[in-house]
Design a protein around this motif. Structure first.
Motif, PDB file in Angstrom:
ATOM      1  N   GLU A 134       0.862  -1.223  -0.175  1.00 13.83           N
ATOM      2  CA  GLU A 134      -0.070  -0.173   0.021  1.00 13.83           C
ATOM      3  C   GLU A 134       0.979   1.266  -0.059  1.00 13.83           C
ATOM      4  O   GLU A 134       1.508   1.380   0.692  1.00 13.83           O
ATOM      5  N   SER A 151      -4.036   7.118  -2.958  1.00 14.53           N
ATOM      6  CA  SER A 151      -3.401   6.058  -2.437  1.00 14.53           C
ATOM      7  C   SER A 151      -3.859   4.565  -3.405  1.00 14.53           C
ATOM      8  O   SER A 151      -4.715   4.821  -4.028  1.00 14.53           O
ATOM      9  N   ARG A 152      -2.978   3.815  -3.381  1.00  9.30           N
ATOM     10  CA  ARG A 152      -3.085   2.400  -4.316  1.00  9.30           C
ATOM     11  C   ARG A 152      -2.487   1.336  -3.658  1.00  9.30           C
ATOM     12  O   ARG A 152      -1.698   1.427  -2.682  1.00  9.30           O
ATOM     13  N   LYS A 153      -2.865   0.112  -3.985  1.00 12.42           N
ATOM     14  CA  LYS A 153      -2.599  -1.171  -3.561  1.00 12.42           C
ATOM     15  C   LYS A 153      -1.933  -1.639  -4.907  1.00 12.42           C
ATOM     16  O   LYS A 153      -2.610  -1.728  -5.894  1.00 12.42           O
TER      17      LYS A 153
END
Length: 240
Positions: A134, A151-153
């Motif tokens: 993450e 935000s990113r996964k």
């Protein structure tokens, strides 16, 4: 309300030609408004298509987890800052070990990419991993002149190329094994020639040497011949 009623009265009292002209005017006005709206929407979509677009790949490479970032958009992403928050499904290693090139702010223009190590891989003979990280991403959109933040996964990708590399490694191991077999057969033939016995490569018996090269050379020069019982296989392949 009174003006609307008054307008309807004018239309009702007007001739057919005036009514048709009025309707045509209203239709033209509606078409003009629709044209302006769709032109504005199309222009906005075109401008948005020129934005930078950051794509990520997480790979397991030679005992390390490596993150690759590519700008697949049409303009530059400037002052990129990546905050690494969490790593999951990576075996016993749940902390980051980040290369300096990913710690510093950087710029990526269209088509440019950067790759760096972010953690040690937790994969081993007992653990099959599927790492997920993450991150928080912050950068300047040079097309819109504004700050982008989200935000990113990112999930680790097992690519077909990786499987191809594994097959190439297996082929190399087979080739090495074949070469070692050839050397083993050659050594076996040489040993049988020097010792005067017949043993196959798969024979794992321990035999005591009957002589040595020095003694055999000395006896040969002196014309001495010995009849020694040699342990080996006969013409039928039976060990005597």
């Amino acid at each position: 309300m009174n003006k609307i009623i008054y307008l309807f009265k004018i239309i009702a009292d007007s001739s057919i030609d005036n009514k048709i002209a009025l309707m045509a005017t209203l239709v033209s006005a509606g078409a003009l408004i629709a044209s302006i709206y769709f032109n504005h929407k199309t222009r906005k979509q075109y401008i948005n298509s020129l934005n930078p677009l950051l794509s990520f790949e997480l790979r397991n490479n030679m005992g390390s987890l490596c993150l690759m970032m590519i700008n697949t958009g049409q303009s530059a992403a400037k002052n990129i800052n990546i905050s690494f928050k969490k790593i999951q499904n990576n075996g016993e290693y749940d902390t980051f070990d980040i290369d300096n090139n990913l710690k510093n702010k950087l710029d990526l223009y269209p088509g440019e990419k950067i790759i760096g190590r972010i953690a040690r891989s937790g994969e081993n003979l007992e653990n099959i991993i599927a790492p997920v990280i993450e991150i928080d991403l912050l950068y300047e959109n040079s097309n819109m002149k504004k700050i982008e933040k989200y935000s990113r996964k990112i999930t680790c990708t097992q690519e077909i190329d990786d499987m191809k590399d594994i097959e190439e490694i297996k082929d190399s191991i087979r080739e090495i094994s074949n070469r070692l077999n050839e050397i083993s057969y050659s050594n076996n033939r040489m040993a049988n020639y020097f010792e005067g016995r017949c043993l196959f490569k798969f024979d794992e018996i321990n035999v005591i040497p009957n002589s040595s090269l020095y003694d055999d050379m000395k006896d040969a020069f002196q014309g001495i011949e010995h009849n020694k019982e040699i342990i080996g296989r006969d013409e039928n392949g039976t060990i005597n």
